[in-house]
Write an enzyme that holds these catalytic residues in place. Structure first.
Site, mmCIF file in Angstrom:
data_model
loop_
_atom_site.group_PDB
_atom_site.id
_atom_site.type_symbol
_atom_site.label_atom_id
_atom_site.label_comp_id
_atom_site.label_asym_id
_atom_site.label_seq_id
_atom_site.Cartn_x
_atom_site.Cartn_y
_atom_site.Cartn_z
ATOM 1 N N TYR A 100 0.803 -1.204 -0.027
ATOM 2 C CA TYR A 100 0.009 0.087 -0.026
ATOM 3 C C TYR A 100 0.937 1.178 0.031
ATOM 4 O O TYR A 100 0.816 2.040 -0.808
ATOM 5 C CB TYR A 100 -0.874 -0.079 1.193
ATOM 6 C CG TYR A 100 -1.514 1.127 1.453
ATOM 7 C CD1 TYR A 100 -2.393 1.696 0.631
ATOM 8 C CD2 TYR A 100 -1.745 1.629 2.822
ATOM 9 C CE1 TYR A 100 -3.242 2.698 0.870
ATOM 10 C CE2 TYR A 100 -2.419 2.576 3.343
ATOM 11 C CZ TYR A 100 -3.348 3.193 2.247
ATOM 12 O OH TYR A 100 -3.993 4.312 2.827
ATOM 13 N N LYS A 130 7.336 -4.511 15.308
ATOM 14 C CA LYS A 130 7.842 -3.323 14.452
ATOM 15 C C LYS A 130 8.985 -2.791 15.627
ATOM 16 O O LYS A 130 9.998 -2.363 15.002
ATOM 17 C CB LYS A 130 6.795 -2.287 14.322
ATOM 18 C CG LYS A 130 5.773 -2.680 13.319
ATOM 19 C CD LYS A 130 6.359 -3.229 11.964
ATOM 20 C CE LYS A 130 6.805 -1.834 11.341
ATOM 21 N NZ LYS A 130 7.567 -1.944 9.760
HETATM 22 P P1 NAP Z 1 1.081 -3.884 2.887
HETATM 23 O O1 NAP Z 1 0.396 -3.339 1.791
HETATM 24 O O2 NAP Z 1 0.637 -5.093 3.456
HETATM 25 O O3 NAP Z 1 2.733 -4.023 2.708
HETATM 26 C C1 NAP Z 1 3.521 -4.880 3.306
HETATM 27 C C2 NAP Z 1 4.560 -5.563 2.124
HETATM 28 O O4 NAP Z 1 5.390 -6.271 3.240
HETATM 29 C C3 NAP Z 1 3.939 -6.013 1.119
HETATM 30 O O5 NAP Z 1 4.463 -5.815 0.020
HETATM 31 C C4 NAP Z 1 4.250 -7.671 1.283
HETATM 32 O O6 NAP Z 1 4.516 -8.253 0.206
HETATM 33 C C5 NAP Z 1 5.689 -7.441 2.237
HETATM 34 N N1 NAP Z 1 5.874 -8.763 2.911
HETATM 35 C C6 NAP Z 1 5.338 -9.191 3.941
HETATM 36 N N2 NAP Z 1 6.076 -10.213 4.466
HETATM 37 C C7 NAP Z 1 7.061 -10.431 3.392
HETATM 38 C C8 NAP Z 1 7.789 -11.498 3.461
HETATM 39 N N3 NAP Z 1 8.046 -12.516 4.032
HETATM 40 N N4 NAP Z 1 8.821 -11.350 2.268
HETATM 41 C C9 NAP Z 1 8.870 -10.351 1.410
HETATM 42 N N5 NAP Z 1 7.798 -9.382 1.634
HETATM 43 C C10 NAP Z 1 6.927 -9.701 2.661
HETATM 44 O O7 NAP Z 1 0.953 -2.820 4.198
HETATM 45 P P2 NAP Z 1 1.605 -1.024 4.319
HETATM 46 O O8 NAP Z 1 0.729 -0.521 5.096
HETATM 47 O O9 NAP Z 1 1.888 -0.644 3.034
HETATM 48 O O10 NAP Z 1 2.981 -1.597 5.201
HETATM 49 C C11 NAP Z 1 4.333 -1.149 4.727
HETATM 50 C C12 NAP Z 1 5.066 -0.737 5.791
HETATM 51 O O11 NAP Z 1 4.702 0.281 6.533
HETATM 52 C C13 NAP Z 1 5.338 -1.763 6.904
HETATM 53 O O12 NAP Z 1 6.635 -1.968 7.448
HETATM 54 C C14 NAP Z 1 4.323 -1.555 7.915
HETATM 55 O O13 NAP Z 1 4.746 -2.154 9.291
HETATM 56 C C15 NAP Z 1 4.420 -0.207 8.046
HETATM 57 N N6 NAP Z 1 3.541 0.782 8.589
HETATM 58 C C16 NAP Z 1 2.137 0.767 8.037
HETATM 59 C C17 NAP Z 1 1.321 1.476 8.626
HETATM 60 C C18 NAP Z 1 -0.314 1.611 8.087
HETATM 61 O O14 NAP Z 1 -1.012 2.251 8.778
HETATM 62 N N7 NAP Z 1 -0.535 0.836 6.939
HETATM 63 C C19 NAP Z 1 1.587 2.372 9.835
HETATM 64 C C20 NAP Z 1 2.874 2.371 10.278
HETATM 65 C C21 NAP Z 1 3.841 1.427 9.463
HETATM 66 P P3 NAP Z 1 3.097 -9.496 -0.282
HETATM 67 O O15 NAP Z 1 2.554 -8.317 -1.132
HETATM 68 O O16 NAP Z 1 3.852 -10.260 -1.141
HETATM 69 O O17 NAP Z 1 2.387 -9.728 0.890
#
Ligand code: NAP
Length: 355
Positions: A16, A162
């Site tokens: 995302y 995290k």
């Molecule tokens: P997301 O869309 O679920 O993105 C997570 C990414 O991590 C996906 O591309 C996923 O790949 C990848 N991933 C997960 N497990 C993996 C593995 N074993 N090997 C390789 N890739 C893997 O969620 P997002 O919200 O964009 O999160 C991105 C980052 O932002 C994360 O570090 C999250 O902790 C951080 N974050 C998010 C928020 C929020 O509110 N959304 C807030 C603070 C921090 P696949 O597509 O293959 O599953």
């Protein structure tokens, strides 16, 4: 404009937040190498391949966080690594295997590959407000000096994953004292339109509010940040030479009651199932905490550590150092909701037929 060969590695490129980072990097003329688990997934990656600049300057390569050495071959020629990949899920079967291992081993894997590269100058790591606190306290203004010390495998395990991952990143830097530096972005709840159909857990909050999942208006206050601002923060963290340390990345706070009123006032009253019963009082807090034990464990943990608590944070550093300006949270909320309807996550209200 960056020089022709200025290449950026983005891990978890189809996520995302990362999708917007890739879009912004391409728009600014960078060459991007994005890692994904499976580059052969055509539909899930179509939005990346269709971005302006992608045919000439985007390469998608395979890497799993859990495979030792998986990132090594992808570092070649990269000046910056943006490490965003990490599982973002509140409810999992096995918190160690499903959250902690990919977050922690993934961070080690990526940073060890950076340490072996000869080209990387900066790593921008996507951490989270979850690494800063798991139980906000209105009387304490959170800053970049704060660390979450309460989460565990048994309590808010996503927050724990995290925290461990970011701590490990700083420990690696401390141990190696490398030529590259680490800049960390700590976003709060990221909202806003998505570039794919995947429903992020943070936007799920709005889908649930509109679909009757919440029986009442709870005493919950969220710190929101628009996904486009989070992506911008990553790019600014890369392009600002003096960027350093951690950056709280959070805009306005919005209470569930304000959110409900905002949605109702903007046409999401009739035909939707917004919460009605006022549980945002001391008795309501007691009821919500008691009933939280009947929720899935992750949701229950979250409710017990957040209901009745107002997050208070200082977001000045990112504005001063990186020049980031936050969008108005209420506008982002309304854009998120319109987007949830567009992707089919929320059914639009049936309108009475015109006569
Ligand atoms: P997301 O869309 O679920 O993105 C997570 C990414 O991590 C996906 O591309 C996923 O790949 C990848 N991933 C997960 N497990 C993996 C593995 N074993 N090997 C390789 N890739 C893997 O969620 P997002 O919200 O964009 O999160 C991105 C980052 O932002 C994360 O570090 C999250 O902790 C951080 N974050 C998010 C928020 C929020 O509110 N959304 C807030 C603070 C921090 P696949 O597509 O293959 O599953």
């Amino acid at each position: 404009m960056p020089s022709e060969n200025e290449r950026v590695l983005v891990t978890g490129a189809s996520g995302y937040i990362a999708s917007y980072i890739v879009r912004d990097l391409l728009a600014e003329g960078y060459t991007v190498r994005g890692t994904v688990r499976d580059p052969n997934k055509v539909a899930e990656l179509a939005h990346l391949r269709a971005m302006p600049g992608a045919p000439e300057r985007l390469e998608l390569v395979a890497a799993d966080l859990l495979t030792p050495g998986a990132f090594d071959p992808h570092m070649s020629g990269c000046a910056t690594v943006m490490h965003t990949a990490s599982p973002y899920k509140m409810d999992v079967k096995d918190p160690q295997k499903d959250l902690v291992e990919p977050a922690l081993l993934g961070t080690q894997n990526v940073l060890e590959a950076v340490a072996r590269s000869s080209t990387v100058k900066r790593v921008v790591l996507t951490s989270s407000m979850a690494a800063i606190t798991d139980e906000p306290d209105e009387n304490h203004v959170l800053t970049e000096a704060d660390w979450n010390t309460k989460s565990s495998l048994d309590r808010n395990p996503y927050y724990y994953s995290k925290t461990l991952a970011e701590r490990e990143a700083w420990a690696i830097v401390e141990r190696l004292r490398p030529a590259w530096d680490l800049v960390v972005i700590n976003p709060f709840l990221v909202i806003g339109p998505a570039l794919t159909k995947a429903l992020n857990p943070s936007n799920q909050v709005f889908a649930d509010m509109l679909s009757g999942v919440y029986p009442g208006i709870m005493n919950i206050v969220w710190g929101f940040v628009d996904v486009r601002d989070v992506a911008r923060a990553h790019v600014l963290a890369m392009t600002t030479p003096a960027a350093n340390g951690r950056y709280i990345c959070a805009g306005d706070r919005v209470a569930m009651r304000e959110l409900t009123e905002l949605l109702r006032a903007n046409g999401y009253g009739e035909g939707y199932k917004l919460p009605k019963i006022g549980l945002d009082c001391a008795t309501g807090d007691f009821i919500v905490k008691l009933s939280s034990y009947m929720q899935p464990k992750g949701v229950g943990d979250y409710l017990r550590s957040h209901v009745g608590r107002v997050p208070n944070y200082d977001n000045g550093k990112i504005q001063r150092d990186l020049g980031l300006r936050f969008r108005d949270a209420k506008t982002s909320v309304l854009e998120s909701v319109a987007d949830l309807i567009r992707w089919g996550h929320v059914k639009p209200a049936a309108r009475p037929a015109a006569h």
